[in-house]
Design an enzyme around this catalytic site. Structure first.
Site, PDB file in Angstrom:
ATOM      1  N   LYS A 246      45.447  47.858  41.438  1.00  0.00           N
ATOM      2  CA  LYS A 246      45.741  47.114  40.214  1.00  0.00           C
ATOM      3  C   LYS A 246      46.015  45.657  40.564  1.00  0.00           C
ATOM      4  O   LYS A 246      46.237  45.310  41.737  1.00  0.00           O
ATOM      5  CB  LYS A 246      46.932  47.720  39.466  1.00  0.00           C
ATOM      6  CG  LYS A 246      48.258  47.618  40.197  1.00  0.00           C
ATOM      7  CD  LYS A 246      49.387  48.198  39.328  1.00  0.00           C
ATOM      8  CE  LYS A 246      50.744  48.010  40.009  1.00  0.00           C
ATOM      9  NZ  LYS A 246      51.851  48.539  39.155  1.00  0.00           N
TER      10      LYS A 246
ATOM     11  N   ALA B 145      48.804  45.819  56.079  1.00  0.00           N
ATOM     12  CA  ALA B 145      47.768  46.608  56.752  1.00  0.00           C
ATOM     13  C   ALA B 145      47.714  48.015  56.168  1.00  0.00           C
ATOM     14  O   ALA B 145      48.749  48.660  55.969  1.00  0.00           O
ATOM     15  CB  ALA B 145      48.041  46.661  58.250  1.00  0.00           C
TER      16      ALA B 145
ATOM     17  N   HIS C 130      30.868  54.270  41.674  1.00  0.00           N
ATOM     18  CA  HIS C 130      29.945  55.198  41.038  1.00  0.00           C
ATOM     19  C   HIS C 130      30.560  55.742  39.742  1.00  0.00           C
ATOM     20  O   HIS C 130      31.763  55.994  39.670  1.00  0.00           O
ATOM     21  CB  HIS C 130      29.639  56.371  41.975  1.00  0.00           C
ATOM     22  CG  HIS C 130      28.829  55.996  43.169  1.00  0.00           C
ATOM     23  ND1 HIS C 130      27.472  55.762  43.100  1.00  0.00           N
ATOM     24  CD2 HIS C 130      29.184  55.803  44.467  1.00  0.00           C
ATOM     25  CE1 HIS C 130      27.021  55.447  44.303  1.00  0.00           C
ATOM     26  NE2 HIS C 130      28.034  55.460  45.146  1.00  0.00           N
TER      27      HIS C 130
END
Length: 216
Positions: A163, A157, A116
């Site tokens: 990035k 995990a 968003h």
């Protein structure tokens, strides 16, 4: 609810699965992908593609009924590489998603290609995600918009990858994820399956399918 449906379906499915798979050419992928890391049986396919339990019928690859996949037409999956085949995954293709051959994705993994706009939540910022071949995304990890991961990238995990690590051959972990160590390229073993399927589609037919149904 699904447990009850599964119980009542199991016996008739067991009675018809063998003859159907043998007779119907469109289901031969079931027997030809049994050596896959992410193989499916008739019950899995029937639950997804016929009953549409979980709402993932449009996906051209196996998706577990507890996983959610959005914007299928923007997702390009390689051979034996099925985002959402394990439970609890959240996969979005809105910004464009590419996953290379033989990449494995554990349960509860999120791959996000849109965010968003912080100034206007009605708008989305689209950034494609590209994941290379022979990668392994560990349980509960998150791959954020715009990330590129090279071949043989292992994501631990719970890691949150914000990035890119395009060079690959490494293990990532942490929040945000950093490189924990490099992998020895000489020890990485490339392999190929005898029968090559990209989802439910034979690899040799995929370009035609892509041109007709996908928007990559």
């Amino acid at each position: 609810m699904f447990g009850k449906i599964k119980y009542f379906l199991r016996r008739p499915l067991q009675l018809i699965v063998v003859p159907v798979v043998r007779i119907f050419p469109g289901l031969k992928f079931i027997r030809e992908t049994q050596d896959y890391q992410g193989f499916v049986n008739f019950e899995f396919w029937f639950t997804q593609k016929v009953l549409n339990i979980g709402g993932n019928r449009k996906a051209y690859w196996p998706v577990h009924f507890t996983s959610k996949v959005y914007d299928v037409e923007k997702i390009d999956v390689g051979i034996d590489a099925y985002p959402g085949i394990m439970g609890g995954c959240y996969i979005t293709g809105r910004g464009g998603l590419t996953i290379g051959d033989y990449t494995q994705i554990a349960p509860n993994v999120a791959i996000v290609t849109a965010n968003h706009d912080p100034y206007d939540s009605r708008k989305h910022i689209l950034k494609p995600v590209a994941i290379g071949k022979y990668c392994w995304l560990g349980a509960g990890c998150k791959i954020m918009p715009g990330v590129v991961l090279g071949d043989w990238t292992v994501v631990a995990a719970g890691a949150v990858v914000t990035k890119s690590f395009p060079e690959g051959f490494c293990i990532l972990g942490g929040v945000p994820a950093v490189k924990i160590r490099d992998l020895d390229k000489e020890k990485c073993v490339p392999f190929e399956n005898k029968h090559k399927y990209r989802g439910y589609i034979k690899a040799e037919h995929f370009e035609k399918f892509k041109g007709k149904y996908l928007n990559l």
